[in-house]
Design a protein around this motif. Structure first.
Motif, PDB file in Angstrom:
ATOM      1  N   ARG A  15       0.832  -1.206   0.000  1.00  0.00           N
ATOM      2  CA  ARG A  15       0.000   0.000   0.000  1.00  0.00           C
ATOM      3  C   ARG A  15       0.863   1.251   0.000  1.00  0.00           C
ATOM      4  NH1 ARG A  15      -1.205   3.242   3.983  1.00  0.00           N
ATOM      5  NH2 ARG A  15      -0.448   1.763   5.558  1.00  0.00           N
ATOM      6  N   ARG A  16       1.866   1.301   0.902  1.00  0.00           N
ATOM      7  CA  ARG A  16       2.716   2.496   0.985  1.00  0.00           C
ATOM      8  C   ARG A  16       3.658   2.606  -0.210  1.00  0.00           C
ATOM      9  NH1 ARG A  16       4.436   1.835   7.273  1.00  0.00           N
ATOM     10  NH2 ARG A  16       3.880  -0.335   6.795  1.00  0.00           N
ATOM     11  N   LEU A  17       4.107   1.462  -0.759  1.00  0.00           N
ATOM     12  CA  LEU A  17       4.997   1.509  -1.917  1.00  0.00           C
ATOM     13  C   LEU A  17       4.313   2.167  -3.105  1.00  0.00           C
ATOM     14  CD1 LEU A  17       7.567   0.725  -3.500  1.00  0.00           C
ATOM     15  CD2 LEU A  17       6.490  -1.502  -3.929  1.00  0.00           C
ATOM     16  N   PHE A  18       3.118   1.711  -3.428  1.00  0.00           N
ATOM     17  CA  PHE A  18       2.464   2.227  -4.627  1.00  0.00           C
ATOM     18  C   PHE A  18       1.899   3.629  -4.419  1.00  0.00           C
ATOM     19  CE2 PHE A  18       2.549  -2.324  -5.496  1.00  0.00           C
ATOM     20  CZ  PHE A  18       3.126  -2.307  -6.763  1.00  0.00           C
ATOM     21  N   ALA A  19       1.706   3.996  -3.158  1.00  0.00           N
ATOM     22  CA  ALA A  19       1.267   5.366  -2.881  1.00  0.00           C
ATOM     23  C   ALA A  19       2.412   6.366  -3.026  1.00  0.00           C
ATOM     24  CB  ALA A  19       0.673   5.447  -1.479  1.00  0.00           C
ATOM     25  N   ASN A  20       3.648   5.874  -2.912  1.00  0.00           N
ATOM     26  CA  ASN A  20       4.798   6.791  -2.900  1.00  0.00           C
ATOM     27  C   ASN A  20       5.804   6.561  -4.014  1.00  0.00           C
ATOM     28  OD1 ASN A  20       4.486   8.381  -0.228  1.00  0.00           O
ATOM     29  ND2 ASN A  20       4.166   6.248   0.409  1.00  0.00           N
ATOM     30  N   ILE A  21       5.546   5.600  -4.892  1.00  0.00           N
ATOM     31  CA  ILE A  21       6.531   5.261  -5.912  1.00  0.00           C
ATOM     32  C   ILE A  21       6.807   6.424  -6.852  1.00  0.00           C
ATOM     33  CG2 ILE A  21       4.823   4.306  -7.521  1.00  0.00           C
ATOM     34  CD1 ILE A  21       8.350   2.897  -6.855  1.00  0.00           C
ATOM     35  N   ASP A  22       5.833   7.317  -7.019  1.00  0.00           N
ATOM     36  CA  ASP A  22       6.041   8.456  -7.917  1.00  0.00           C
ATOM     37  C   ASP A  22       6.950   9.517  -7.323  1.00  0.00           C
ATOM     38  OD1 ASP A  22       4.509   7.484 -10.062  1.00  0.00           O
ATOM     39  OD2 ASP A  22       2.648   8.132  -9.102  1.00  0.00           O
ATOM     40  N   ARG A  23       7.318   9.388  -6.055  1.00  0.00           N
ATOM     41  CA  ARG A  23       8.265  10.323  -5.446  1.00  0.00           C
ATOM     42  C   ARG A  23       9.687  10.118  -5.973  1.00  0.00           C
ATOM     43  NH1 ARG A  23       6.863  12.667  -0.257  1.00  0.00           N
ATOM     44  NH2 ARG A  23       4.700  12.188   0.310  1.00  0.00           N
ATOM     45  N   ILE A  24       9.961   8.925  -6.538  1.00  0.00           N
ATOM     46  CA  ILE A  24      11.303   8.675  -7.076  1.00  0.00           C
ATOM     47  C   ILE A  24      11.518   9.538  -8.309  1.00  0.00           C
ATOM     48  CG2 ILE A  24      12.827   6.947  -8.110  1.00  0.00           C
ATOM     49  CD1 ILE A  24      11.410   4.827  -6.488  1.00  0.00           C
ATOM     50  N   THR A  25      12.664  10.177  -8.374  1.00  0.00           N
ATOM     51  CA  THR A  25      13.013  10.989  -9.546  1.00  0.00           C
ATOM     52  C   THR A  25      14.185  10.342 -10.282  1.00  0.00           C
ATOM     53  OG1 THR A  25      14.661  12.386  -8.422  1.00  0.00           O
ATOM     54  CG2 THR A  25      12.331  13.033  -8.230  1.00  0.00           C
ATOM     55  N   ASN A  26      14.446  10.858 -11.473  1.00  0.00           N
ATOM     56  CA  ASN A  26      15.591  10.375 -12.261  1.00  0.00           C
ATOM     57  C   ASN A  26      16.702  11.410 -12.302  1.00  0.00           C
ATOM     58  OD1 ASN A  26      14.317  12.239 -13.865  1.00  0.00           O
ATOM     59  ND2 ASN A  26      14.488  11.039 -15.758  1.00  0.00           N
ATOM     60  N   ASP A  27      16.845  12.139 -11.221  1.00  0.00           N
ATOM     61  CA  ASP A  27      17.875  13.184 -11.134  1.00  0.00           C
ATOM     62  C   ASP A  27      19.214  12.551 -10.783  1.00  0.00           C
ATOM     63  OD1 ASP A  27      19.183  15.579 -11.042  1.00  0.00           O
ATOM     64  OD2 ASP A  27      18.431  16.156  -9.056  1.00  0.00           O
ATOM     65  N   ASN A  28      19.766  11.841 -11.749  1.00  0.00           N
ATOM     66  CA  ASN A  28      21.071  11.206 -11.560  1.00  0.00           C
ATOM     67  C   ASN A  28      21.767  11.113 -12.911  1.00  0.00           C
ATOM     68  OD1 ASN A  28      20.101   8.639 -12.836  1.00  0.00           O
ATOM     69  ND2 ASN A  28      18.822   8.590 -10.977  1.00  0.00           N
ATOM     70  N   ALA A  29      23.018  10.695 -12.886  1.00  0.00           N
ATOM     71  CA  ALA A  29      23.824  10.689 -14.118  1.00  0.00           C
ATOM     72  C   ALA A  29      23.235   9.785 -15.191  1.00  0.00           C
ATOM     73  CB  ALA A  29      25.253  10.263 -13.791  1.00  0.00           C
ATOM     74  N   GLN A  30      22.565   8.693 -14.778  1.00  0.00           N
ATOM     75  CA  GLN A  30      22.022   7.745 -15.747  1.00  0.00           C
ATOM     76  C   GLN A  30      20.608   8.119 -16.203  1.00  0.00           C
ATOM     77  OE1 GLN A  30      23.616   6.756 -12.873  1.00  0.00           O
ATOM     78  NE2 GLN A  30      25.477   6.338 -14.049  1.00  0.00           N
TER      79      GLN A  30
END
Length: 467
Positions: free
Chosen positions: A185-200
């Motif tokens: 429940r908490r994973l899918f509620a917050n998965i969009d918080r991950i960003t791609n602000d990294n070198a790759q």
């Protein structure tokens, strides 16, 4: 709440230098992905989701052919490979939000014990964690993120190796394996918080740990005592290392149950194989697939059995058996080949340089040497002379040969199918049998032998004179 395993299997595996997806490369007799699915199943995961990408159809086809195309495996395709966090998003988009514990694991980590997964889920349930991290302590931690945790196992942070200070590199030896158990429940509620602000420019699931810590959500760690089970496979060299670990694990288990091995380093046994007590496995023996071997047998040397069934007190010497069965007190080899549903009944024999396909050999019957029998049935007490062949294929159709009880077939006989040899019949050597032979009859088919006295002496003398 039901538990779910999300198995990430979308990567191409460029270091494998292969036309096939990395997860389809075999560890012992099964692809890497199969081992991950097996561990998840044995751990009691009620729902298994395989995230596929590169070579997706090859992965799907394998599991379908292996009889695993059932509701326990769901496939989600990650068409763009944008990181592990993106893979979990693809699962959400395809299947909706998953409730209960969600274990995220990798198809290129084939050595994970089911008990380790169970321990991870138990910890997550007991502490109501948002995330539970599986950690390890490898001899060289330089390729792994370090887990900064308190004495009670609460995770403060995961710090990548290159971001560690010299003091942290020395003090923090516990490493992140990359395997997690999330509250769905908490994973899918917050998965969009991950960003791609990294070198790759990718979305990394590891970032969820920092996100949860920042939110004040509980995150703790479970430590795996044996780091070997968390070894990943990214190259053929690493595949060989993992295969050795699994080989030792399986062989030690068999020896603990009463199986002897002259040299365990030269015996390879698949995960689904069963071997009875007091059986000896000699060097260069391979037991693959769903092979079952009984008690008091000797298998090898130089033998390969795939989906074979072997009874008790059998000798299998330099022999290949594929999709076939031998019953009790059967002797095979050396250099025999049984395939395509061949079946040897009690006390029968397949001798040297013998091949049988789709053939049933009755109790006490013998095929001692240099013969091919295809699509045939032999009764009990039959003896097949050396060089005998069943001519079972006419270029378009396969036909059967039926041989009754107590039949004697002489050497160098061709049995042209379809043909039936009755009980107690005798077929003379060098015969080509094209018609049925009645019970109790003698059947011969030969041209008349011609002998001309002195012809050879004259021939050799003439050659000498010409020289």
């Amino acid at each position: 709440m039901p538990s779910t395993a999300i198995i990430l299997a979308a990567g191409k595996g460029t270091r494998m230098k292969s036309r096939h997806p990395k997860v389809m490369h075999r560890l012992l007799d099964r692809p890497l992905a199969w081992w991950a699915v097996r561990s998840a199943r044995q751990a009691g995961m009620e729902r298994i989701v395989l995230v596929v990408g590169s070579g997706a159809q090859e992965v799907r086809d394998y599991f379908a052919a292996d009889g695993d195309a059932d509701a326990s495996i769901e496939f989600v395709e990650q068409k763009e490979r944008l990181g592990t966090g993106h893979a979990v998003r693809c699962v959400r988009d395809a299947l909706g939000e998953l409730k209960g514990p969600v274990v995220v694991m990798y198809a290129d980590m084939p050595l994970v014990h089911p008990q380790t997964i169970r321990s991870l889920v138990s910890e997550a349930r007991a502490k109501h964690n948002a995330c539970t991290v599986l950690s390890m302590t490898p001899p060289d931690p330089s390729d792994y993120g370090r887990v900064d945790a308190s004495d009670d196992g609460t995770v403060r942070a995961i710090i990548e190796h290159e971001d560690c200070t010299p003091e942290q590199r020395e003090a923090l030896r516990e490493c992140n394996s990359g395997l997690y158990c999330f509250c769905g429940r908490r994973l899918f509620a917050n998965i969009d918080r991950i960003t791609n602000d990294n070198a790759q420019g990718e979305y990394y699931l590891t970032d969820m740990v920092g996100i949860y810590v920042g939110m004040g959500e509980p995150v703790s760690v479970v430590h795996a005592d044996d780091y070997h089970e968390l070894l990943g496979v990214n190259s053929r060299s690493q595949l060989a290392v993992a295969a050795k670990v699994m080989q030792r694990r399986i062989n030690e288990g068999l020896m603990a149950e009463g199986v002897s091995m002259l040299d365990p380093e030269q015996v390879w046994v698949g995960a689904e194989v069963r071997v009875g007590q007091d059986t000896t496995l000699l060097p260069q023996t391979f037991l693959w697939g769903r092979t079952i071997v009984g008690s008091d047998c000797t298998i090898g040397p130089n033998s390969r059995l795939t989906n074979a069934t072997v009874g008790d007190r059998c000798l299998v010497d330099e022999t290949i058996i594929v999709d076939s069965a031998i019953d009790n007190d059967v002797s095979c080899g050396p250099r025999a080949y049984l395939r395509g549903g061949a079946h040897f009944h009690d006390r029968s024999k397949a001798g040297t340089h013998v091949e049988l396909k789709g053939t049933e050999v009755g109790v006490g019957s013998k095929v001692p040497h240099l013969s091919y029998l295809g699509d045939a049935r032999l009764g009990s007490g039959v003896n097949i002379g050396g060089g005998t062949i069943t001519c079972n294929y006419d270029g378009k159709h396969k036909s059967r040969t039926e041989i009754g009880d107590h039949v004697f077939i002489g050497s160098d006989v061709m049995l042209v199918a379809p043909v039936t040899i009755g009980d107690n019949a005798l077929v003379g050597a060098a015969s080509c049998i094209t018609k049925d032979v009645p019970a109790g009859a003698l059947s011969l088919e030969r041209s008349r032998q011609l002998t001309q006295r002195g012809w050879a002496d004259a021939y050799w003398k003439r050659l000498e004179e010409e020289d």
